[in-house]
Scaffold this motif. Structure first.
Motif, PDB file in Angstrom:
ATOM      1  N   GLN A 195       1.916  -0.697  67.259  1.00 34.89           N
ATOM      2  CA  GLN A 195       2.365  -0.206  65.960  1.00 34.89           C
ATOM      3  C   GLN A 195       1.158   0.312  65.169  1.00 34.89           C
ATOM      4  N   ARG A 196       1.372   1.299  64.360  1.00 35.36           N
ATOM      5  CA  ARG A 196       0.316   1.832  63.502  1.00 35.36           C
ATOM      6  C   ARG A 196       0.525   1.352  62.066  1.00 35.36           C
ATOM      7  N   PHE A 197      -0.577   1.080  61.394  1.00 30.55           N
ATOM      8  CA  PHE A 197      -0.540   0.650  60.003  1.00 30.55           C
ATOM      9  C   PHE A 197      -1.393   1.590  59.165  1.00 30.55           C
ATOM     10  N   PRO A 198      -0.926   1.915  57.949  1.00 37.34           N
ATOM     11  CA  PRO A 198      -1.682   2.868  57.117  1.00 37.34           C
ATOM     12  C   PRO A 198      -2.950   2.253  56.538  1.00 37.34           C
ATOM     13  N   VAL A 199      -4.042   2.992  56.648  1.00 38.05           N
ATOM     14  CA  VAL A 199      -5.320   2.625  56.045  1.00 38.05           C
ATOM     15  C   VAL A 199      -5.625   3.657  54.970  1.00 38.05           C
ATOM     16  N   ARG A 200      -5.799   3.203  53.763  1.00 39.91           N
ATOM     17  CA  ARG A 200      -6.003   4.107  52.615  1.00 39.91           C
ATOM     18  C   ARG A 200      -7.493   4.337  52.414  1.00 39.91           C
ATOM     19  N   ILE A 201      -7.931   5.584  52.559  1.00 37.71           N
ATOM     20  CA  ILE A 201      -9.343   5.945  52.451  1.00 37.71           C
ATOM     21  C   ILE A 201      -9.525   6.825  51.218  1.00 37.71           C
ATOM     22  N   LEU A 202     -10.326   6.357  50.265  1.00 40.91           N
ATOM     23  CA  LEU A 202     -10.634   7.132  49.063  1.00 40.91           C
ATOM     24  C   LEU A 202     -11.735   8.131  49.387  1.00 40.91           C
TER      25      LEU A 202
ATOM     26  N   ASN B 184      -3.163   6.412  59.801  1.00 43.58           N
ATOM     27  CA  ASN B 184      -2.378   5.401  60.513  1.00 43.58           C
ATOM     28  C   ASN B 184      -3.117   4.992  61.787  1.00 43.58           C
ATOM     29  N   PHE B 185      -3.747   3.822  61.750  1.00 44.54           N
ATOM     30  CA  PHE B 185      -4.483   3.304  62.895  1.00 44.54           C
ATOM     31  C   PHE B 185      -3.618   2.303  63.663  1.00 44.54           C
ATOM     32  N   ARG B 186      -3.873   2.210  64.969  1.00 45.50           N
ATOM     33  CA  ARG B 186      -3.164   1.242  65.793  1.00 45.50           C
ATOM     34  C   ARG B 186      -3.520  -0.174  65.354  1.00 45.50           C
ATOM     35  N   GLU B 187      -2.566  -1.062  65.517  1.00 47.73           N
ATOM     36  CA  GLU B 187      -2.799  -2.444  65.104  1.00 47.73           C
ATOM     37  C   GLU B 187      -3.927  -3.088  65.904  1.00 47.73           C
ATOM     38  N   THR B 188      -4.182  -2.586  67.105  1.00 50.97           N
ATOM     39  CA  THR B 188      -5.280  -3.122  67.915  1.00 50.97           C
ATOM     40  C   THR B 188      -6.645  -2.712  67.383  1.00 50.97           C
ATOM     41  N   GLU B 189      -6.689  -1.741  66.466  1.00 51.33           N
ATOM     42  CA  GLU B 189      -7.953  -1.265  65.910  1.00 51.33           C
ATOM     43  C   GLU B 189      -8.254  -1.837  64.531  1.00 51.33           C
ATOM     44  N   LEU B 190      -7.294  -2.526  63.950  1.00 47.54           N
ATOM     45  CA  LEU B 190      -7.458  -2.986  62.571  1.00 47.54           C
ATOM     46  C   LEU B 190      -8.548  -4.037  62.430  1.00 47.54           C
ATOM     47  N   SER B 191      -8.808  -4.787  63.486  1.00 47.10           N
ATOM     48  CA  SER B 191      -9.852  -5.814  63.396  1.00 47.10           C
ATOM     49  C   SER B 191     -11.230  -5.205  63.215  1.00 47.10           C
ATOM     50  N   HIS B 192     -11.377  -3.930  63.547  1.00 51.06           N
ATOM     51  CA  HIS B 192     -12.665  -3.245  63.392  1.00 51.06           C
ATOM     52  C   HIS B 192     -12.733  -2.420  62.103  1.00 51.06           C
TER      53      HIS B 192
END
Length: 350
Positions: free
Chosen positions: A315-322, A251-259
């Motif tokens: 807000q945090r959003f889930p990032v799925r890492i295989l 779960n990454f912060r929404e401010t980090e999703l652009s990276h």
């Protein structure tokens, strides 16, 4: 002594700006690294799971697996009593054999009816020929009535013969129609045969469903029953986790999703052994979470709570890492994990 103190003072005054610049540079590097290679310890291990659910109802007679046991694809997970399904199959197959005998006997009867209709048709031809002969005879004799060549009695006989021949022709025609109409068929029985064949197929399928096998390599989870339990179709008995594909949901912060982009590489590890690092690749980035404060309800979205309620936080959003080649000794569903993005290696390592 005073000279030494003055020298040290001048040196200290020179080092202060240098240390400040160094600290500022390190801060910039840390901020840049955080922006370009974000990390989070708000992560957990996840694997695809299925509910092992029977497709037929019955009593479990064999349960060769145990809770937390590893199984291979095709292994028997449990066996439902096959006897009712075998009996249904045997009955359907016996019905098919009996119906085939009935079709054979009926076909013989139909063939006999067809022969009778053909004979009746031949009788029509004979009656038609006799009627024509009687008509011709009457046509020749009637003009000779009153001459020495034909008596009234002969003419009467010819007329009677013609009437009898016509009546026989009509009777033969009616017999032929009745024989033709009486011909039955086996079409209905053949259609019934297809129904029984479908019942046999379904019975075989149900008998196959009585043996529940693993659809993939996995681990049995939450097994709380034993042999003798009645299993209802559509109701899960336990859960099976797919051990071929392990994920870390970070779960990454929404401010980090652009990276963070799909296809980028990441480094992950579980807290039970932080020394064991694994490589992974971003498979997807979440597009929705359940809102904690305000907004309409959105059923089915992942719930990622914010840690500080009195401060407005990202807000945090889930990032799925295989995960590539995860160690099965440490990867368990729900285990706490840490994910560190390493985008610099995404092209060279894949």
């Amino acid at each position: 002594m005073s000279q030494e103190i003055k020298t040290k003072g001048r040196l200290g005054r020179k080092l202060v700006p240098l240390l400040a610049l160094t600290a500022l540079g390190l801060g910039i590097v840390v901020i840049w690294r955080t922006d370009t290679a974000p990390r989070t310890d708000d992560a957990y291990v996840y694997a695809d799971t299925v509910y092992v659910t029977p497709e037929v109802s019955g009593r479990i007679v064999e349960l060769p697996v145990k809770d937390n046991q590893a199984v291979k694809k095709g292994d028997v997970l449990f066996q439902i009593d096959p006897r009712p399904f075998q009996a249904t199959l045997d009955k359907a197959q016996a019905s098919l054999v009996a119906l085939d005998r009935e079709i054979e006997l009926t076909q013989r009867s139909v063939d006999a009816q067809k022969f009778g209709a053909a004979a009746a048709t031949a009788s029509i031809e004979r009656a038609r020929a006799a009627a024509k002969q009687a008509t011709d005879t009457l046509s020749r004799i009637e003009p000779l009535l009153g001459t020495p060549y034909a008596s009234a009695e002969q003419v009467d006989q010819a007329r009677t013969a013609k009437l009898a021949a016509d009546a026989q022709l009509n009777a033969a025609s009616l017999d032929a129609q009745r024989a033709t109409a009486g011909i039955s068929g086996v079409d209905a029985l053949v259609a019934k045969r297809e129904v029984i064949r479908a019942e046999i197929t379904l019975a075989k399928l149900n008998l196959e469903f009585a043996t529940v096998r693993a659809p993939f390599d996995g681990i049995v989870i939450n097994l709380k029953t034993t042999a003798g339990q009645f299993a209802a179709a559509g109701h899960p008995v336990f859960t099976l986790a797919n051990t071929h594909r392990w994920y870390v949901v970070a779960n990454f912060r929404e401010t980090e999703l652009s990276h963070i982009k799909p296809g980028e590489t990441a480094q992950v590890y579980v807290l039970s052994d932080s020394a064991q690092r694994s490589q992974g690749v971003v498979e997807s980035i979440g597009y929705g979470v359940f809102p904690d404060d305000g907004g309409a309800e959105a059923e089915g979205l992942p719930h990622v709570p914010r840690s500080i309620n009195w401060v407005r936080v990202a807000q945090r959003f889930p990032v799925r890492i295989l995960v590539d080649h995860p160690d099965p000794a440490f990867f368990r569903i729900g285990a706490s994990a840490v994910a560190i993005m390493t985008p610099d290696t995404r092209s060279s390592n894949r």
